[in-house]
Design a protein around this motif. Structure first.
Motif, PDB file in Angstrom:
ATOM      1  N   VAL A   2       0.833  -1.196   0.000  1.00  0.00           N
ATOM      2  CA  VAL A   2       0.000   0.000   0.000  1.00  0.00           C
ATOM      3  C   VAL A   2       0.873   1.253   0.000  1.00  0.00           C
ATOM      4  N   ALA A   3       1.869   1.255   0.876  1.00  0.00           N
ATOM      5  CA  ALA A   3       2.733   2.430   1.003  1.00  0.00           C
ATOM      6  C   ALA A   3       3.469   2.694  -0.297  1.00  0.00           C
ATOM      7  N   GLN A  61       4.177   5.872  -5.324  1.00  0.00           N
ATOM      8  CA  GLN A  61       4.123   6.051  -6.783  1.00  0.00           C
ATOM      9  C   GLN A  61       3.101   7.115  -7.147  1.00  0.00           C
ATOM     10  N   GLU A  62       1.952   7.083  -6.473  1.00  0.00           N
ATOM     11  CA  GLU A  62       0.899   8.053  -6.731  1.00  0.00           C
ATOM     12  C   GLU A  62       1.417   9.463  -6.452  1.00  0.00           C
ATOM     13  N   ALA A  63       2.094   9.595  -5.321  1.00  0.00           N
ATOM     14  CA  ALA A  63       2.627  10.899  -4.935  1.00  0.00           C
ATOM     15  C   ALA A  63       3.613  11.393  -5.973  1.00  0.00           C
ATOM     16  N   ILE A  64       4.428  10.472  -6.476  1.00  0.00           N
ATOM     17  CA  ILE A  64       5.412  10.865  -7.492  1.00  0.00           C
ATOM     18  C   ILE A  64       4.691  11.369  -8.734  1.00  0.00           C
ATOM     19  N   LYS A  65       3.606  10.664  -9.086  1.00  0.00           N
ATOM     20  CA  LYS A  65       2.852  11.073 -10.265  1.00  0.00           C
ATOM     21  C   LYS A  65       2.263  12.479 -10.049  1.00  0.00           C
ATOM     22  N   GLU A  66       1.683  12.659  -8.864  1.00  0.00           N
ATOM     23  CA  GLU A  66       1.102  13.966  -8.546  1.00  0.00           C
ATOM     24  C   GLU A  66       2.161  15.053  -8.627  1.00  0.00           C
ATOM     25  N   GLU A  87       8.902   9.211   2.806  1.00  0.00           N
ATOM     26  CA  GLU A  87       9.191   9.738   1.473  1.00  0.00           C
ATOM     27  C   GLU A  87       7.912  10.242   0.827  1.00  0.00           C
ATOM     28  N   THR A  88       6.850   9.430   0.928  1.00  0.00           N
ATOM     29  CA  THR A  88       5.570   9.844   0.355  1.00  0.00           C
ATOM     30  C   THR A  88       5.130  11.176   0.930  1.00  0.00           C
ATOM     31  N   LYS A 126       4.743  18.989  -3.087  1.00  0.00           N
ATOM     32  CA  LYS A 126       3.742  19.232  -4.128  1.00  0.00           C
ATOM     33  C   LYS A 126       2.726  20.269  -3.651  1.00  0.00           C
ATOM     34  N   ASP A 127       2.249  20.090  -2.404  1.00  0.00           N
ATOM     35  CA  ASP A 127       1.269  21.033  -1.862  1.00  0.00           C
ATOM     36  C   ASP A 127       1.825  22.453  -1.848  1.00  0.00           C
TER      37      ASP A 127
END
Lengths: 139, 235
Positions: free
Chosen positions: A110-111, A116-121, B185-186, B193-194
């Motif tokens: 999940v993490a 990956q999602e965050a990187i895309k954003e 990291e996330t 980004k924000d």
């Protein structure tokens, strides 16, 4: 410095070495005794003393060394007990561990997806910024 | 003669003669064959397949099968496929702790810790007895030394029994830290980004104001430094 178990194993081996060292010291440096009234302690000249099996240390030195050896033994034993009580996962059974590992695996997946999602954003935001800057640069 | 001399002089034995068969060409041919057979048999993993009737020059590329009796010899030592911890009873060592079925209720390991501590204390006590014996009756000391040896071997046995458990435990902690790292990291990425988006929003409201103030030349000047700031932000 290995893991806890290896530390414990090393400590036990050191205890064994200390046993041998203690006996060895006492065996080599004890004082000489007369066993009967007609016995005599032969005083060996200094230069020959090295070759002798027994090299008596003075009474006080011998006592102090004995106490030190004994104290070291106790310390080592206590170290071993401490290492035993901080062994990792004493209160986890194998089933607990397996469940734990499985849960962690899921969470990791999940993490990773979130990452990956965050990187895309982030890339999208970057692209947006890019267009904004370009449009300003060329009025 | 010369060759023989060289062989005896080298530290390590010569490599087996078939090492020359592992050319890139043969290796890829072998892999193709493996894949083909895997598809024909409907097996997922081609590397598990054993190929029959290989051409002679490819025969050595296939590793030999596992030994049937589960044991093999290398450098005159015997190895087993199942690397099991030898039981204490096999080695004529007295076992000084209860069977694994009788201890560690609910799979927990508190009993093991207690037994280990008990063994450690016994070691000290036995050593004390040994020194006493050596002082008064050295002939009887031999038995005591056997006792101490058995205690040590028992101790090591219990420790080694615990190793798989500890390995799993380290795996858990490694996974946990990996998880923490990924999450951090996330979060870091999201924060950045924000921030960028907030700046963007702030600028968009500025643009409207400026448009009200108008004149495109002024605007260009005004956004010159801002553009640089954005470029820096992007990096």
């Amino acid at each position: 410095m290995g893991d806890r178990l290896t530390q414990l194993q090393d400590a036990v081996d050191q205890l064994a070495t200390q046993f041998v060292a203690s006996i060895n010291y006492i065996n080599q440096h004890h004082s000489l005794e007369t066993l009967g009234p007609r016995d005599q302690i032969v005083v060996i000249p200094k230069q020959e003393a090295d070759q002798q099996e027994v090299d008596p240390h003075p009474e006080d030195v011998f006592r102090a060394a004995q106490i030190e050896l004994a104290r070291d033994l106790i310390t080592k034993e206590q170290q071993i007990e401490l290492l035993i009580s901080i062994l990792p996962g004493l209160d986890n059974s194998e089933q607990d561990q397996e469940r734990n590992i499985r849960e962690l695996e899921e969470e990791l997946k999940v993490a990773e997806a979130q990452r990956q999602e965050a990187i895309k954003e982030r890339e999208e935001a970057l692209a947006k910024l890019d267009t904004v800057i370009r449009s300003i640069r060329r009025p | 003669m010369d060759e023989e001399h060289q062989q005896t002089a080298s530290t390590w034995p010569q490599p087996p003669s078939f090492w020359k068969d592992f050319t890139p060409d043969s290796v890829s041919r072998f892999e193709d064959l493996q894949k083909e057979t895997a598809e024909r048999l409907g097996v997922q993993d081609p590397s598990t397949i054993r190929l029959e009737n290989l051409p002679r020059e490819l025969r050595n590329l296939q590793p030999p099968p596992e030994p049937e009796d589960g044991a093999w010899r290398v450098f005159s030592d015997t190895y087993r496929l199942q690397n099991e911890l030898p039981q204490l009873d096999d080695g004529q060592i007295r076992r000084l702790f209860p069977n694994s079925e009788e201890r560690d209720q609910d799979g927990k390991h508190f009993d093991r810790a207690t037994i280990l501590k008990r063994l450690a204390k016994s070691l000290l006590l036995n050593f004390l007895e040994l020194t006493g014996l050596l002082a008064t009756n050295p002939e009887a000391a031999h038995e005591k030394i056997t006792d101490i040896r058995d205690l040590f071997i028992n101790f090591h046995h219990l420790i080694n029994e615990y190793r798989p458990h500890q390995a799993r435990e380290s795996l858990i902690s490694m996974m946990q830290s990996q998880l923490d790292r990924t999450r951090a990291e996330t979060n870091g990425i999201r924060d950045a980004k924000d921030k960028a988006e907030r700046v963007l929003e702030g600028l968009s409201s500025l643009t409207i104001q400026d448009q009200a103030h108008d004149t495109s030349l002024e605007k260009d000047d005004r956004y010159g430094p801002d553009g640089e700031a954005w470029a820096m932000l992007m990096e």
